[in-house]
Design a protein around this motif. Structure first.
Motif, PDB file in Angstrom:
ATOM      1  N   HIS A 117       0.885  -1.329   0.210  1.00 19.30           N
ATOM      2  CA  HIS A 117      -0.112  -0.170   0.033  1.00 19.30           C
ATOM      3  C   HIS A 117       0.734   1.496  -0.014  1.00 19.30           C
ATOM      4  N   ASP A 118       0.150   2.425  -0.329  1.00 25.61           N
ATOM      5  CA  ASP A 118       1.028   3.618  -0.456  1.00 25.61           C
ATOM      6  C   ASP A 118       0.926   4.495   0.724  1.00 25.61           C
ATOM      7  N   ALA A 119      -0.257   4.235   1.575  1.00 22.59           N
ATOM      8  CA  ALA A 119      -0.359   4.762   2.630  1.00 22.59           C
ATOM      9  C   ALA A 119      -1.281   4.148   3.855  1.00 22.59           C
ATOM     10  N   ALA A 120      -1.226   4.388   4.963  1.00 24.77           N
ATOM     11  CA  ALA A 120      -2.048   3.520   5.830  1.00 24.77           C
ATOM     12  C   ALA A 120      -2.581   4.609   6.910  1.00 24.77           C
ATOM     13  N   ASP A 141       2.949  -4.638  11.996  1.00 20.04           N
ATOM     14  CA  ASP A 141       2.042  -5.376  10.689  1.00 20.04           C
ATOM     15  C   ASP A 141       1.514  -4.262   9.841  1.00 20.04           C
ATOM     16  N   ILE A 142       1.138  -3.349  10.195  1.00 20.22           N
ATOM     17  CA  ILE A 142       1.038  -1.882   9.284  1.00 20.22           C
ATOM     18  C   ILE A 142       2.119  -1.828   8.318  1.00 20.22           C
ATOM     19  N   ALA A 143       3.554  -1.655   8.773  1.00 20.26           N
ATOM     20  CA  ALA A 143       4.515  -1.486   8.185  1.00 20.26           C
ATOM     21  C   ALA A 143       4.887  -2.597   6.853  1.00 20.26           C
ATOM     22  N   ALA A 144       4.383  -3.564   7.178  1.00 19.55           N
ATOM     23  CA  ALA A 144       4.797  -4.972   6.474  1.00 19.55           C
ATOM     24  C   ALA A 144       3.834  -4.745   5.328  1.00 19.55           C
ATOM     25  N   ARG A 145       2.761  -4.002   5.398  1.00 21.47           N
ATOM     26  CA  ARG A 145       1.818  -3.921   4.203  1.00 21.47           C
ATOM     27  C   ARG A 145       1.956  -2.522   3.383  1.00 21.47           C
ATOM     28  N   LEU A 146       3.069  -1.912   3.761  1.00 25.38           N
ATOM     29  CA  LEU A 146       3.337  -0.632   2.942  1.00 25.38           C
ATOM     30  C   LEU A 146       4.468  -0.532   2.047  1.00 25.38           C
ATOM     31  N   LYS A 147       4.454   0.132   0.994  1.00 24.70           N
ATOM     32  CA  LYS A 147       5.704   0.214   0.232  1.00 24.70           C
ATOM     33  C   LYS A 147       6.673   0.954   1.159  1.00 24.70           C
ATOM     34  N   SER A 148       8.227   1.023   0.486  1.00 22.59           N
ATOM     35  CA  SER A 148       8.817   1.541   1.121  1.00 22.59           C
ATOM     36  C   SER A 148       8.691   3.117   1.105  1.00 22.59           C
ATOM     37  N   GLY A 149       8.897   3.803   2.341  1.00 25.65           N
ATOM     38  CA  GLY A 149       8.301   5.285   2.234  1.00 25.65           C
ATOM     39  C   GLY A 149       7.015   5.441   2.340  1.00 25.65           C
ATOM     40  N   GLY A 150       6.218   4.318   2.403  1.00 24.95           N
ATOM     41  CA  GLY A 150       4.620   4.543   2.654  1.00 24.95           C
ATOM     42  C   GLY A 150       4.254   5.242   3.858  1.00 24.95           C
TER      43      GLY A 150
END
Length: 235
Positions: A117-120, A141-150
């Protein structure tokens, strides 16, 4: 306020009766919600036209109701352990005509696919995690589902209960609860529950948990009585 987000140290997911009244439960405090929704939109400005947004602890989908009409190319992953809450979110999406841009997961963030994801968003969620390890894992868990820099925007009930100013802040917050129609007994119960059932970590501790979960040092961007907010990017 809001809903649990992780299977560890979280209360039971909100039931159907709670879901039916949730949208109107804190109507008198909508000005606060409008404020951090505005901050959310500002922080997410510049995201791609086809951005994917993870909504952790989505509840009835308030963040998506705000963002979807403004960004017709964005797609949303709504995650919440309460199926009744997500059912309300789906009805809002159907009424708003953006259901085809939404994926609904009645589960915890840790159990959802590892899509980039691009953002959360995590708005009024992690304060239910009273265990520090579980709360840090939630951010991971949120970070694991974000793009680098998300990008992440996180808002929680949070205060330093050792500070001399704490009781003044709490008194103001309870006054706001009174404006929202809560009885004196209800406010007394809330005061006893604070620091026990939710929001047990101070602002410095929460910021460290976000960073340890895989994000840049978070920036404090919002405070209104007991509400505090941070922005951060996936490291």
């Amino acid at each position: 306020m809001r809903r649990p987000a992780s299977p560890a140290s979280a209360p039971a997911p909100f039931d159907e009766a709670h879901a039916k009244v949730y949208d109107d439960q804190f109507a008198a405090l909508n000005a606060l919600k409008d404020c951090f929704h505005l901050l959310m939109e500002g922080y997410f400005s510049g995201l791609p036209e086809d951005a994917r947004i993870l909504v952790a602890g989505a509840g009835t989908g308030a963040e998506v109701r705000y963002l979807a009409p403004r960004h017709p190319g964005w797609r949303f992953t709504l995650v919440d352990p309460s199926a009744p809450m997500l059912a309300v979110a789906r009805r809002h999406a159907e009424a708003g005509g953006y259901t085809d841009r939404c994926a609904f997961h009645a589960d915890y963030v840790s159990a959802t696919p590892l899509a980039a994801h691009d953002a959360a968003t995590s708005l009024l969620v992690s304060h239910f995690l009273t265990d520090a390890v579980a709360r840090q894992s939630y951010f991971a868990d949120i970070a694991a589902r974000l793009k680098s820099g998300g990008r992440l925007i996180n808002v929680d009930l949070c205060a330093d209960d050792t500070a001399h100013s704490f009781e003044s802040v709490m008194s103001l917050w309870l006054s706001l609860m009174g404006l929202n129609g809560q009885s004196e007994d209800s406010r007394a119960h809330y005061r006893k529950a604070y620091g026990v059932q939710f929001a047990v970590h101070g602002p410095d501790a929460v910021a460290k948990m976000i960073e340890a979960g895989g994000f840049s040092p978070p920036a404090p961007v919002f405070q209104a009585a007991l509400m505090r907010g941070w922005t951060a990017q996936k490291a």
